[in-house]
Design a protein around this motif. Structure first.
Motif, PDB file in Angstrom:
ATOM      1  N   UNK A  71       0.849  -1.190   0.000  1.00 19.98           N
ATOM      2  CA  UNK A  71       0.000   0.000   0.000  1.00 19.98           C
ATOM      3  C   UNK A  71       0.891   1.248   0.000  1.00 19.98           C
ATOM      4  N   UNK A  72       0.606   2.232  -0.855  1.00 15.71           N
ATOM      5  CA  UNK A  72       1.477   3.417  -0.966  1.00 15.71           C
ATOM      6  C   UNK A  72       1.267   4.437   0.152  1.00 15.71           C
ATOM      7  N   UNK A  73       1.865   4.166   1.312  1.00 13.50           N
ATOM      8  CA  UNK A  73       1.807   5.102   2.428  1.00 13.50           C
ATOM      9  C   UNK A  73       2.997   6.062   2.354  1.00 13.50           C
ATOM     10  N   UNK A  74       2.902   7.172   3.080  1.00 17.38           N
ATOM     11  CA  UNK A  74       4.025   8.105   3.169  1.00 17.38           C
ATOM     12  C   UNK A  74       5.190   7.408   3.871  1.00 17.38           C
ATOM     13  N   UNK A  75       6.424   7.756   3.522  1.00 20.92           N
ATOM     14  CA  UNK A  75       7.580   7.125   4.189  1.00 20.92           C
ATOM     15  C   UNK A  75       7.522   7.314   5.702  1.00 20.92           C
ATOM     16  N   UNK A  76       7.694   6.205   6.426  1.00 16.45           N
ATOM     17  CA  UNK A  76       7.696   6.238   7.878  1.00 16.45           C
ATOM     18  C   UNK A  76       6.337   6.375   8.527  1.00 16.45           C
ATOM     19  N   UNK A  77       5.276   6.332   7.749  1.00 13.92           N
ATOM     20  CA  UNK A  77       3.931   6.542   8.301  1.00 13.92           C
ATOM     21  C   UNK A  77       3.478   5.352   9.148  1.00 13.92           C
ATOM     22  N   UNK A  78       2.573   5.650  10.082  1.00 16.61           N
ATOM     23  CA  UNK A  78       1.906   4.598  10.849  1.00 16.61           C
ATOM     24  C   UNK A  78       0.589   4.282  10.162  1.00 16.61           C
ATOM     25  N   UNK A  79       0.193   3.028  10.276  1.00 16.34           N
ATOM     26  CA  UNK A  79      -1.067   2.615   9.643  1.00 16.34           C
ATOM     27  C   UNK A  79      -1.829   1.681  10.571  1.00 16.34           C
ATOM     28  N   UNK A  80      -3.126   1.688  10.385  1.00 16.69           N
ATOM     29  CA  UNK A  80      -4.037   0.787  11.075  1.00 16.69           C
ATOM     30  C   UNK A  80      -4.547  -0.191  10.027  1.00 16.69           C
ATOM     31  N   UNK A  81      -4.428  -1.488  10.298  1.00 16.25           N
ATOM     32  CA  UNK A  81      -4.778  -2.513   9.313  1.00 16.25           C
ATOM     33  C   UNK A  81      -5.859  -3.427   9.895  1.00 16.25           C
ATOM     34  N   UNK A  82      -6.880  -3.669   9.097  1.00 16.50           N
ATOM     35  CA  UNK A  82      -7.910  -4.651   9.447  1.00 16.50           C
ATOM     36  C   UNK A  82      -7.886  -5.728   8.378  1.00 16.50           C
ATOM     37  N   UNK A  83      -7.684  -6.962   8.803  1.00 13.92           N
ATOM     38  CA  UNK A  83      -7.761  -8.080   7.866  1.00 13.92           C
ATOM     39  C   UNK A  83      -9.076  -8.806   8.102  1.00 13.92           C
ATOM     40  N   UNK A  84      -9.741  -9.150   7.002  1.00 15.28           N
ATOM     41  CA  UNK A  84     -11.012  -9.846   7.101  1.00 15.28           C
ATOM     42  C   UNK A  84     -11.244 -10.679   5.859  1.00 15.28           C
ATOM     43  N   UNK A  85     -12.121 -11.654   6.016  1.00 17.53           N
ATOM     44  CA  UNK A  85     -12.535 -12.464   4.875  1.00 17.53           C
ATOM     45  C   UNK A  85     -13.836 -11.883   4.337  1.00 17.53           C
ATOM     46  N   UNK A  86     -13.873 -11.661   3.026  1.00 18.08           N
ATOM     47  CA  UNK A  86     -15.053 -11.082   2.392  1.00 18.08           C
ATOM     48  C   UNK A  86     -15.556 -12.035   1.315  1.00 18.08           C
ATOM     49  N   UNK A  87     -16.866 -12.246   1.302  1.00 17.41           N
ATOM     50  CA  UNK A  87     -17.487 -13.070   0.268  1.00 17.41           C
ATOM     51  C   UNK A  87     -18.548 -12.242  -0.445  1.00 17.41           C
ATOM     52  N   UNK A  88     -18.421 -12.159  -1.759  1.00 11.84           N
ATOM     53  CA  UNK A  88     -19.386 -11.450  -2.593  1.00 11.84           C
ATOM     54  C   UNK A  88     -20.638 -12.320  -2.700  1.00 11.84           C
ATOM     55  N   UNK A 133     -14.748 -16.622  -1.199  1.00 10.84           N
ATOM     56  CA  UNK A 133     -14.196 -15.888  -0.060  1.00 10.84           C
ATOM     57  C   UNK A 133     -12.767 -15.442  -0.346  1.00 10.84           C
ATOM     58  N   UNK A 134     -12.470 -14.190  -0.029  1.00 11.13           N
ATOM     59  CA  UNK A 134     -11.128 -13.644  -0.238  1.00 11.13           C
ATOM     60  C   UNK A 134     -10.686 -12.932   1.035  1.00 11.13           C
ATOM     61  N   UNK A 135      -9.404 -13.070   1.341  1.00 11.98           N
ATOM     62  CA  UNK A 135      -8.838 -12.354   2.495  1.00 11.98           C
ATOM     63  C   UNK A 135      -8.395 -10.974   2.016  1.00 11.98           C
ATOM     64  N   UNK A 136      -8.947  -9.945   2.648  1.00 15.27           N
ATOM     65  CA  UNK A 136      -8.684  -8.562   2.269  1.00 15.27           C
ATOM     66  C   UNK A 136      -8.108  -7.809   3.458  1.00 15.27           C
ATOM     67  N   UNK A 137      -7.414  -6.707   3.156  1.00 14.08           N
ATOM     68  CA  UNK A 137      -6.898  -5.823   4.202  1.00 14.08           C
ATOM     69  C   UNK A 137      -7.360  -4.407   3.918  1.00 14.08           C
ATOM     70  N   UNK A 138      -7.976  -3.786   4.923  1.00 16.77           N
ATOM     71  CA  UNK A 138      -8.299  -2.358   4.896  1.00 16.77           C
ATOM     72  C   UNK A 138      -7.158  -1.660   5.629  1.00 16.77           C
ATOM     73  N   UNK A 139      -6.565  -0.659   4.995  1.00 18.20           N
ATOM     74  CA  UNK A 139      -5.396   0.025   5.574  1.00 18.20           C
ATOM     75  C   UNK A 139      -5.680   1.515   5.659  1.00 18.20           C
ATOM     76  N   UNK A 140      -5.710   2.034   6.895  1.00 18.58           N
ATOM     77  CA  UNK A 140      -5.890   3.471   7.128  1.00 18.58           C
ATOM     78  C   UNK A 140      -4.549   4.058   7.539  1.00 18.58           C
ATOM     79  N   UNK A 141      -4.075   5.081   6.837  1.00 16.82           N
ATOM     80  CA  UNK A 141      -2.875   5.781   7.289  1.00 16.82           C
ATOM     81  C   UNK A 141      -3.255   6.723   8.417  1.00 16.82           C
ATOM     82  N   UNK A 142      -2.492   6.668   9.514  1.00 18.60           N
ATOM     83  CA  UNK A 142      -2.760   7.531  10.654  1.00 18.60           C
ATOM     84  C   UNK A 142      -2.143   8.908  10.416  1.00 18.60           C
TER      85      UNK A 142
END
Length: 197
Positions: A71-88, A133-142
């Protein structure tokens, strides 16, 4: 002359009583409308149905100075990551999942959308196919200087399927509304090798 004045007075009285009644009814309805039931608290271990999606939250963690799954975060940035399984759950491939989870953190800007990535090959914002089912990650830059929170608080949003929408007469998923809230403890991130593409 007396009759005209009398009819005007009567009209004003009726209008005044009608206005007072309308204000009273609006006040009562407003009081009942303002009374909203709290959203249900969702259990992370169970599947969460949102109409289009079936979700199974897996873990939440923070990272610092890494780019989880490319994921293209700023250099040295902190991030919050949620991993989950999603099924369409729909009949078509889709990536209509950007507004599915709304972070309620004070440290996460609620107007900023997270990066969403397929963990198995680090594809950003892929279409997910029906029934797979797919394993996905939601990534929020802090924000700069923000400390990772102890828990990730989310509101889960569902949509309703309509055979015909009111504007174009086409089928689709509409009327987003909260299904409930989700609270996950935030752990420390995995090793850099685990989260790199």
């Amino acid at each position: 002359m007396f009759e005209v004045a009398r009819s005007r007075l009567k009209a004003w009285l009726v209008a005044g009583i009608g206005t007072v009644a309308a204000i009273g009814v609006a006040g009562v309805m407003g009081a009942f409308g303002a009374r909203q039931e709290p959203l249900p608290v969702l259990v992370p271990a169970s599947g969460i149905e949102t109409g289009q999606w079936l979700l199974r939250p897996l873990k939440a963690y923070s990272t610092e100075g890494e780019n989880p799954y490319g994921v293209p975060l700023k250099p040295g940035a902190k991030a919050l990551v949620l991993e989950l399984e999603m099924t369409n759950r729909t009949a078509k491939s889709t990536k209509d999942y950007f507004d599915l989870l709304q972070a309620a953190q004070a440290t996460v800007d609620p107007t900023t959308r997270p990066f969403i990535v397929l963990t198995r090959d680090s594809t950003l914002s892929p279409e997910l196919h029906p029934g797979m089912p797919e394993r996905m990650a939601y990534v929020w830059q802090l924000p700069d200087g923000a400390a990772p929170p102890a828990s990730l608080d989310l509101t889960v949003i569902r949509k309703t399927y309509k055979q015909r929408d009111n504007l174009y007469g086409l089928p689709g998923w509409f009327n987003p509304a909260p299904v409930g809230t989700l609270k996950l403890p935030v752990g420390s991130g995995p090793s850099a090798a685990d989260i790199r593409p």
